[in-house]
Design a protein around this motif. Structure first.
Motif, PDB file in Angstrom:
ATOM      1  N   TYR A 386       0.682  -1.183   0.154  1.00 24.89           N
ATOM      2  CA  TYR A 386       0.205  -0.290  -0.196  1.00 24.89           C
ATOM      3  C   TYR A 386       0.272   1.650  -0.105  1.00 24.89           C
ATOM      4  O   TYR A 386       0.180   2.282   0.213  1.00 24.89           O
ATOM      5  CB  TYR A 386      -0.704  -0.157   1.367  1.00 24.89           C
ATOM      6  N   ASN A 387       2.024   1.535  -0.576  1.00 28.55           N
ATOM      7  CA  ASN A 387       3.345   1.774  -0.557  1.00 28.55           C
ATOM      8  C   ASN A 387       2.405   2.933  -1.703  1.00 28.55           C
ATOM      9  O   ASN A 387       1.809   2.250  -2.348  1.00 28.55           O
ATOM     10  CB  ASN A 387       4.185   1.755  -1.037  1.00 28.55           C
ATOM     11  N   ARG A 388       3.017   4.142  -2.130  1.00 30.33           N
ATOM     12  CA  ARG A 388       3.011   4.639  -3.498  1.00 30.33           C
ATOM     13  C   ARG A 388       3.091   4.207  -4.399  1.00 30.33           C
ATOM     14  O   ARG A 388       4.219   3.258  -3.793  1.00 30.33           O
ATOM     15  CB  ARG A 388       2.804   5.982  -3.363  1.00 30.33           C
ATOM     16  N   PRO A 389       2.756   3.582  -5.548  1.00 32.28           N
ATOM     17  CA  PRO A 389       3.366   2.606  -7.019  1.00 32.28           C
ATOM     18  C   PRO A 389       4.880   2.946  -6.790  1.00 32.28           C
ATOM     19  O   PRO A 389       5.864   2.198  -7.085  1.00 32.28           O
ATOM     20  CB  PRO A 389       2.846   3.055  -8.246  1.00 32.28           C
ATOM     21  N   LEU A 390       5.692   3.959  -6.914  1.00 35.57           N
ATOM     22  CA  LEU A 390       6.951   3.683  -7.043  1.00 35.57           C
ATOM     23  C   LEU A 390       7.665   4.315  -5.894  1.00 35.57           C
ATOM     24  O   LEU A 390       9.267   4.577  -5.788  1.00 35.57           O
ATOM     25  CB  LEU A 390       6.923   5.424  -7.595  1.00 35.57           C
ATOM     26  N   ASN A 391       7.040   4.333  -4.755  1.00 37.40           N
ATOM     27  CA  ASN A 391       7.822   3.564  -2.927  1.00 37.40           C
ATOM     28  C   ASN A 391       7.782   1.888  -3.164  1.00 37.40           C
ATOM     29  O   ASN A 391       7.135   1.504  -1.603  1.00 37.40           O
ATOM     30  CB  ASN A 391       6.963   4.503  -2.140  1.00 37.40           C
ATOM     31  N   GLN A 392       7.522   1.187  -4.414  1.00 37.10           N
ATOM     32  CA  GLN A 392       7.443   0.043  -3.871  1.00 37.10           C
ATOM     33  C   GLN A 392       8.629  -1.747  -3.750  1.00 37.10           C
ATOM     34  O   GLN A 392       8.401  -2.651  -4.210  1.00 37.10           O
ATOM     35  CB  GLN A 392       6.115  -0.780  -4.214  1.00 37.10           C
ATOM     36  N   GLU A 393       9.818  -0.353  -4.443  1.00 34.43           N
ATOM     37  CA  GLU A 393      10.774  -1.017  -4.296  1.00 34.43           C
ATOM     38  C   GLU A 393      12.612  -0.820  -4.274  1.00 34.43           C
ATOM     39  O   GLU A 393      13.158   0.597  -3.432  1.00 34.43           O
ATOM     40  CB  GLU A 393      11.597  -0.262  -6.600  1.00 34.43           C
TER      41      GLU A 393
END
Length: 582
Positions: A386-393
């Motif tokens: 549920y992190n923002r999409p660009l904060n998942q890597e």
């Protein structure tokens, strides 16, 4: 229970109208980003940044879904030409994105801190934007970045696909039958010494069929990486990897220093195992994974599921519940078959808020352990979904933390409930896996370091690569292994070497294992109060450096003492093993 994973929640097939529509939408978004970056000069800086990042979110999510679907299908059907064509199409779309993404990064890198801090949306990406500033210093011009991405499709990435194809389709001759490389490598865990030795010999012979092609793949991938590192202004591929890993060189050096100090302890374990199995000159490679003690037990999938749920319910109901879902909801592709990739991996399916796991299950405890490992990755996925999409890597080293923590928990929990031959089996299994992340990983680090050095001015044919690998194994395993019976082809069966975008995927396993042991020691001291902190740390891994994430748990990774404490915990288990073996 289904034995193959289900991908129907993504698409019904390549002819699914949703799949075709998503492919078109990716092009629309890429064009939209192109227009955005062209007009940033006439837009409000904050508004432009928000719009760019929201467009990138959509692009990453959509291409991630399409690419994952194709990649997962290709992983279990590597010789399928239609899937290979779709994989190539996805790579082309990535390549077309390179130019606008490069332009966007250069714009975002100029955002003032006060603009970021004043906007709630931008603040969520404050770490990403800080990292973008670093990355931009190594970017080339937009046209060149697009060209590099396009050329990689027929360069490094093509060589990587060749490696996967060859190792997943090579025919191995074994006792009058033809088996896959995954099947023959699984036999290394057989309780039958004759099977292990015969399989090892058959495995080595099989590489002769593909060694030249794989050597060409390795040489060209590493040469491409070296050339691009130089163009981008990195001192070395290792420096680039450390920056990509958000890890300081001080941390790597501290960890390697401690590992080197403790290598003799692991050599002691190997000699003790070798002696117990009747070998006087160290352990021969074919017995490296030989089970000991009560080792003939094989677990059905149902038994494996029930064991994992039982063991991990004591750690976290969230973890055990996720494991139940993984088995019951077809997250896992279990068994080896022709055309399927070897090894195991976890893939985060963000579009489903689930994971997909590939294994080559054979029923021995090592396979149960592998599933615990991959489900650890899946637990990490759950913390960041549920992190923002660009904060998942998150970076490579922390990627192996939750997985190795799970292995530690499984084996420690089972050791407490066992005795006699069963305890010997579990203890040895634990030490066998640990020796892989210390000795074997160190040998892989030495090998890759040497290959990068030599590819600058030479082309390494199979005989030279085998020599480099044997030298690395001798340094890492010392007198723990029989020096006349090593594995000269370990470079030909590990996909970690064959990536144009990811180098040195070896030390992260040592990091994960040692960091996990340190965390596990905290868990043993703190009990259930540890779990919320652990989850928070995992959630933060995409938005913090490795050192910052560890600091959330009170650990200083730049000091060798942290790593020594973890290694000492393993050393005590080695002493216990040697005492049992007499």
């Amino acid at each position: 229970m289904n034995t193959e994973w289900s991908l129907s929640g993504m698409y019904a097939g390549l002819d699914d109208p949703r799949y075709q529509e998503d492919l078109k939408q990716i092009d629309v978004l890429t064009a939209q980003l192109n227009k955005l970056v062209e007009k940033t000069g006439s837009m409000d800086q904050r508004e432009a940044a928000v719009e760019i990042l929201k467009t990138e979110e959509q692009m990453v999510s959509l291409l991630g879904k399409v690419g994952l679907y194709v990649g997962l299908r290709l992983a279990v059907d590597t010789a399928n030409p239609e899937l290979a064509a779709q994989d190539n199409l996805c790579m082309k779309k990535y390549a077309v994105m390179a130019k606008p993404l490069t332009s966007a990064k250069k714009f975002l890198a100029k955002l003032p801190e006060e603009v970021i801090a004043a906007d709630e949306f931008l603040s969520e990406y404050s770490y990403l934007l800080a990292e973008t500033k670093k990355e931009v210093s190594h970017l080339l011009d937009d046209e060149m970045e697009e060209l590099i991405s396009s050329m990689d499709m027929t360069g490094g990435s093509a060589w990587a696909r060749l490696f996967t194809y060859l190792t997943s389709t090579v025919k191995v001759d074994y006792e009058g039958k033809t088996v896959t490389l995954s099947e023959i490598r699984n036999m290394a865990y057989s309780p039958d010494k004759t099977v292990r030795k015969t399989a090892y010999e058959a495995e080595l012979v099989s590489y002769e069929k593909i060694q030249d092609s794989i050597a060409y793949a390795l040489n060209n991938i590493k040469s491409q990486v070296t050339m691009l590192c130089r163009k981008r202004g990195y001192a070395s591929p290792l420096e680039m990897t450390l920056e990509q890993s958000r890890m300081s060189k001080k941390t790597l050096e501290a960890m390697l220093e401690a590992m080197q100090e403790y290598l003799p302890k692991f050599h002691q374990y190997l000699r003790a195992k070798g002696k117990a199995l009747g070998h006087e000159n160290g352990l021969p490679w074919y017995d490296l994974f030989a089970p000991m003690g009560a080792s003939d037990k094989r677990y059905s999938l149902e038994e494996c599921r029930d064991l994992l749920i039982q063991v991990f319910s004591g750690f976290s109901e969230e973890m055990s519940g996720m494991m139940r879902r993984a088995f019951d909801e077809s997250w896992i592709d279990f068994y080896p078959r022709e055309g399927k990739e070897g090894g195991a991996f976890d893939a985060f399916a963000d579009c489903l808020k689930q994971s997909r796991i590939l294994t080559n299950y054979d029923g021995y405890f090592g396979d149960v352990d592998t599933l615990a490992h991959e489900l650890g990755h899946a637990f990490h996925d759950r913390q960041i979904e549920y992190n923002r999409p660009l904060n998942q890597e998150y970076s490579m080293p922390v990627a192996e933390t939750a997985s190795t923590f799970n292995e530690t928990h499984l084996l420690k929990a089972m050791l407490k409930e066992s005795e006699g031959e069963e305890k010997l089996n579990l203890l040895e299994s634990f030490l066998m896996n640990t020796t892989q992340i210390i000795c074997d990983i160190y040998s892989r680090y030495l090998f890759e370091t040497a290959v990068f050095e030599k590819c600058e001015d030479s082309f390494m044919m199979p005989d030279q690569l085998k020599e480099i690998m044997l030298d690395a194994q001798k340094k890492a395993y010392g007198d723990g292994l029989d020096q006349s019976c090593l594995h000269p082809y370990m470079w030909a069966c590990k996909g970690h070497y064959y990536s144009s975008g990811l180098s040195f995927y070896n030390f992260p396993y040592a990091f994960g294992g040692l960091f996990a042991m340190g965390l596990y020691h905290m868990y043993e001291q703190e009990g259930s109060s540890f779990v919320p902190k652990y989850k928070a740390m995992l959630k933060a891994t995409p938005t913090a450096s490795i050192e910052e994430a560890a600091a959330m748990m009170g650990a200083d990774l730049t000091k060798a003492d942290f790593w020594r404490e973890s290694l000492q915990a393993f050393a005590e288990l080695i002493d216990e093993f040697c005492k049992i073996c007499g």
